[in-house]
Scaffold this active site. Sequence first.
Site, PDB file in Angstrom:
ATOM      1  CG  LEU A  40     -11.107  -1.991   3.755  1.00 26.86           C
ATOM      2  CD1 LEU A  40     -11.295  -3.276   3.995  1.00 26.86           C
ATOM      3  CD2 LEU A  40     -11.236  -0.942   4.986  1.00 26.86           C
ATOM      4  N   GLY A  41      -7.449  -0.157   1.483  1.00 26.63           N
ATOM      5  CA  GLY A  41      -5.899  -0.050   1.159  1.00 26.63           C
ATOM      6  C   GLY A  41      -5.724  -0.410  -0.184  1.00 26.63           C
ATOM      7  CD  GLN A  42      -3.855   0.337  -4.926  1.00 31.26           C
ATOM      8  OE1 GLN A  42      -4.938   0.842  -5.106  1.00 31.26           O
ATOM      9  NE2 GLN A  42      -3.501  -0.198  -6.139  1.00 31.26           N
ATOM     10  N   GLY A  43      -3.365  -2.933  -2.288  1.00 30.92           N
ATOM     11  CA  GLY A  43      -2.542  -4.078  -2.121  1.00 30.92           C
ATOM     12  C   GLY A  43      -1.640  -4.139  -3.584  1.00 30.92           C
ATOM     13  N   GLY A  44      -0.671  -5.250  -3.668  1.00 35.71           N
ATOM     14  CA  GLY A  44       0.007  -5.326  -4.716  1.00 35.71           C
ATOM     15  C   GLY A  44      -0.751  -5.743  -5.927  1.00 35.71           C
ATOM     16  N   GLY A  57      -4.138  -4.903  -6.349  1.00 34.41           N
ATOM     17  CA  GLY A  57      -5.231  -4.024  -6.398  1.00 34.41           C
ATOM     18  C   GLY A  57      -5.715  -3.503  -5.364  1.00 34.41           C
ATOM     19  CB  VAL A  90      -8.630  -4.025  -0.221  1.00 32.76           C
ATOM     20  CG1 VAL A  90      -9.445  -4.915   0.656  1.00 32.76           C
ATOM     21  CG2 VAL A  90      -7.370  -5.067  -0.738  1.00 32.76           C
ATOM     22  CE  LYS A 138      -5.642  -7.666  -3.028  1.00 34.21           C
ATOM     23  NZ  LYS A 138      -4.711  -7.982  -2.020  1.00 34.21           N
ATOM     24  CG  ASP A 179       3.958  -8.975  -1.080  1.00 33.23           C
ATOM     25  OD1 ASP A 179       4.818  -8.660  -0.641  1.00 33.23           O
ATOM     26  OD2 ASP A 179       2.930  -8.483  -1.619  1.00 33.23           O
TER      27      ASP A 179
END
Length: 822
Positions: free
Chosen positions: A510-514, A516, A518, A532, A629
């Site tokens: 779904l995405g890349q957070g700070g 790691g 997801v 996550k 964040d």
Amino acid sequence: MKSAIIACFLCFLLSTAFTSPSNAGDTLTPRQPISDDGSTLTSDGGRFQLGFFSPVAGSPDRYIGVWYNISARTVVWVANRGRPITGRSGRLSMSENGRLLLTDGRSSTIYWSSSSPALVEPEARLLESGNFVVMENGSDPSSSAAWQSFDHPTDTLLPGMKLGWNLSTGLNRNITSWATSGDPSPGDYVAGIDVAGVPQLLVWSGTQQFWRGGPWNGIGFSGIPVMRQGNALTLHYEFASNSDEAVYWFYLESSTLLSRLVLNESGLLERFFWSDPGNLWVPLGVAPDTSRNPCDKRVSSCGANGVCGPRAPTCTCLQGFRPKNRRSWDDGCERDLPTAGCRSRTDTFVTVNNTKLPDTSKATANRSMASLDMCRDWCLRNCSCTAYAASNLSGNGNGCLIWTSDLYDLTLYDNEEAGQDLYVRQIESRPLNEGLSTNSLLRRASAFIIVSVILAAFLLSLLSCWIWRRKKRSLYCDEEETEGKDLDLPLFELNTIAEATDNFWMNNKLGQGGFGPVYKGRLVEGQEIAVKRLSKTSSQGVDEFKNEVMLIAKLQHRNLVRLLGCCIQGGERILVYEYMPNGSLDPFLFDDTKSVLLDWTMRRNIILGIARGLLYLHQDSRLRIIHRDLKASNVLLDKEMTPKISDFGMARIFSGEDTERNTRRVVGTYGYMSPEYAMDRIFSIKSDVFSFGVLLLEIITGRKNRGVYHSTVHLNLLSHIWSLWKEGKVMELVTQSIDHSLSGTEVLRCIKIALLCVQERPGDRPTMHSILKMLDNDNALEIEPSQPGFVDFRGHLDPTNSSIREQDLSLNYVSMTMPEGR
Ligand SMILES: *[C@@H]1O[C@H](CO)[C@@H](O)[C@H](O)[C@H]1NC(C)=O
Ligand SMILES: *[C@@H]1O[C@H](CO)[C@@H](O)[C@H](O)[C@H]1NC(C)=O
Ligand SMILES: *[C@@H]1O[C@H](CO)[C@@H](O)[C@H](O)[C@H]1NC(C)=O
Ligand SMILES: *[C@@H]1O[C@H](CO)[C@@H](O)[C@H](O)[C@H]1NC(C)=O
Ligand SMILES: *[C@@H]1O[C@H](CO)[C@@H](O)[C@H](O)[C@H]1NC(C)=O
Ligand SMILES: *[C@@H]1O[C@H](CO)[C@@H](O)[C@H](O)[C@H]1NC(C)=O
Ligand SMILES: *[C@@H]1O[C@H](CO)[C@@H](O)[C@H](O)[C@H]1NC(C)=O
Ligand SMILES: *[C@@H]1O[C@H](CO)[C@@H](O)[C@H](O)[C@H]1NC(C)=O
Ligand SMILES: *[C@@H]1O[C@H](CO)[C@@H](O)[C@H](O)[C@H]1NC(C)=O
């Protein structure tokens, strides 16, 4: 900073070398030559001058050039670069047909000349853009230039000036560094656009490639990530690649700003902005920037199919490749399975994240391809295709690049927002499976045995789990079940999660957070989850981690994303959340197509929801959580578009409670960070309030507060809004999907609240409690916001280097005394 000082010292030297000029208008004609007696041409508005100069005070060497007519005179163009006239006998004249001639009055030697345009009544005019144009008397210089200095650049690109090719005439405009700071003759480096394959920005040293800026990605050059954070408000980058031309240029929204791009004597491209109050050129960025990407030095350092980066400049091979020669990377890498052929339908691709795209001189583009799937298809169908990538990252444009050769000069960025994804073909036909990918047949055999054992164990555990589950509905995070009674946090098995996410398949990302990536997943029971997978940088032990997660799981609020469980197994730390079908807030703010969906009522509800969630974290929960964040991508939307803050407590998980210990890691995102946090690592609930203020402004304006800050110019949203606020014109910036006539005063009130949140001093900023009161209340707000806190981006690059920070802070100070209305 040092270079600015040097540059300024140089400017000083230069200015002493000029004699006080007399003004001869902006036009040169056959009857009005210019002699080296102090005569100059000055452009209409006074910005540029043309005349004779010496780069070094007291030197007899004289050049004809164009310079900025500012206190630190800066030469931007030189005609007779390599052939100075000795002494003051030079004369710039024009022939009857319009040819410019630089001669030595004594000997009539021609030192420099332009082409012969065969005009009837020629004139040469110095334009306010800095362009020196030869044309027919009285005609429009923008359309009828017979010759222009912009087509023959020196080392500087000015706003509106093109770098690259006019393909119909074969005109190639490139910039060449000065030999030394006192000698404008052509130096070692040339920067230009290479049109082989897909056009790229290149810097050459002699005939060798020195550095590759890479192809244009719709926003900037692939190799200059800072352009991606560049600024939508002030500085615009453009690139055109079609059958007529392949050119790069930039322009400034405001005609009062000065900016130039210079190829310096060391072969680096430097961008400067002029600071009026500081009376100096401030460097804004440099490329290549080895402080941000150590690999960004020379081309092909890791050979064919090698990858450099992301941190130390180390080489590795792409997945599916192995080194050709163990002793030298010059030979690069070759396929693991040399015998395997291409299977045009079933070959898979491995994603290489955050790349500077490889050399495109042998690549092909189709810019009209509408989706990445089509791109993949195009690559699959062509057996020589080794990799593909999107050609356009701006908006929802895609386009397609395919490579049909080995991949060269591929580097990785460590900043997740800098690079782009490259999809590299894997010759073997098998599903992508990170955990089990092996290279040789031998290893595959042993892996097979291991897998069977694991599978057997997995089945066994499934069986026992099933038996156990019949006794008890849910598993508990605490391994000793008897003590787990009051803890409602299920502990998931890694297998369950792997199954739910198709083994962390990249298509489920779904995405890349700070902290790691997801993934989206679906449990066997059908429930959708977001998973996550934490990166492994946390120093916390298993017990500490569990404790933190359980504390955080107890935070329950309508505006926080709910944590469903966790998984700690085999070195993995995974958090399982409820899935949010509408994704994150940022596309709703910044995508043209989605932003129309949000009217003011929805935006106001989102603002209120975020404020309530944050208040709960700060004050109403048992723990005091500072998010650290908060940003648009960390606000998720459920089916009803209720905003839910995600990633709260992550800072806690990663650092524990001891705030002092956290000085090694900055959690947060440039653009949302308060100055005291970015500069001094001091965080408090007031740094969250700052981020909330930025988010509020983004929700209202639909514009992103970008990560590049500069004190001296309006390079970010905050400073832009602040100056419009002071002029009473702030409503100009409000996004079009908000109907001003219906909600004007309310919107204005929200902007004011936001400005209170982003004030420089943390003590001046309101708490979330009073912010909610202000948002809920219709009474006039008595209190007036003061100057927002601006962060200087470069301060982050090396936060341990206090001298850089001091410099930047003092520049910030300069900006605050800047007169308004620029
Ligand atoms: C440019 O130079 C002219 C002549 O020296 C001077 O009168 C004028 O003030 C200058 N303009 C600017 C904008 O500095
Ligand atoms: C250019 O043309 C204008 C009229 O169009 C005329 O007044 C002027 O004298 C001409 N200049 C020269 C140098 O011929
Ligand atoms: C290329 O140069 C020709 C001749 O100067 C000009 O007519 C044409 O407009 C130029 N093409 C582009 C795309 O600038
Ligand atoms: C730079 O431009 C000049 C003039 O068009 C051309 O002769 C030269 O080959 C170019 N250099 C490079 C490296 O492209
Ligand atoms: C070229 O630019 C870099 C980066 O700003 C700087 O460190 C270097 O000193 C510059 N070189 C010269 C000769 O000015
Ligand atoms: C580019 O892709 C589009 C869409 O698939 C296709 O219609 C077009 O023919 C392609 N153009 C070229 C030059 O291959
Ligand atoms: C594969 O793509 C390259 C580059 O577009 C092209 O030159 C080549 O002909 C293609 N090969 C096949 C088999 O389509
Ligand atoms: C990239 O996509 C955007 C948005 O779809 C479009 O406006 C732009 O023209 C595209 N750029 C190129 C170079 O195709
Ligand atoms: C790129 O991202 C995908 C999805 O998160 C991940 O599976 C893969 O391991 C990453 N690749 C690299 C080289 O980091």
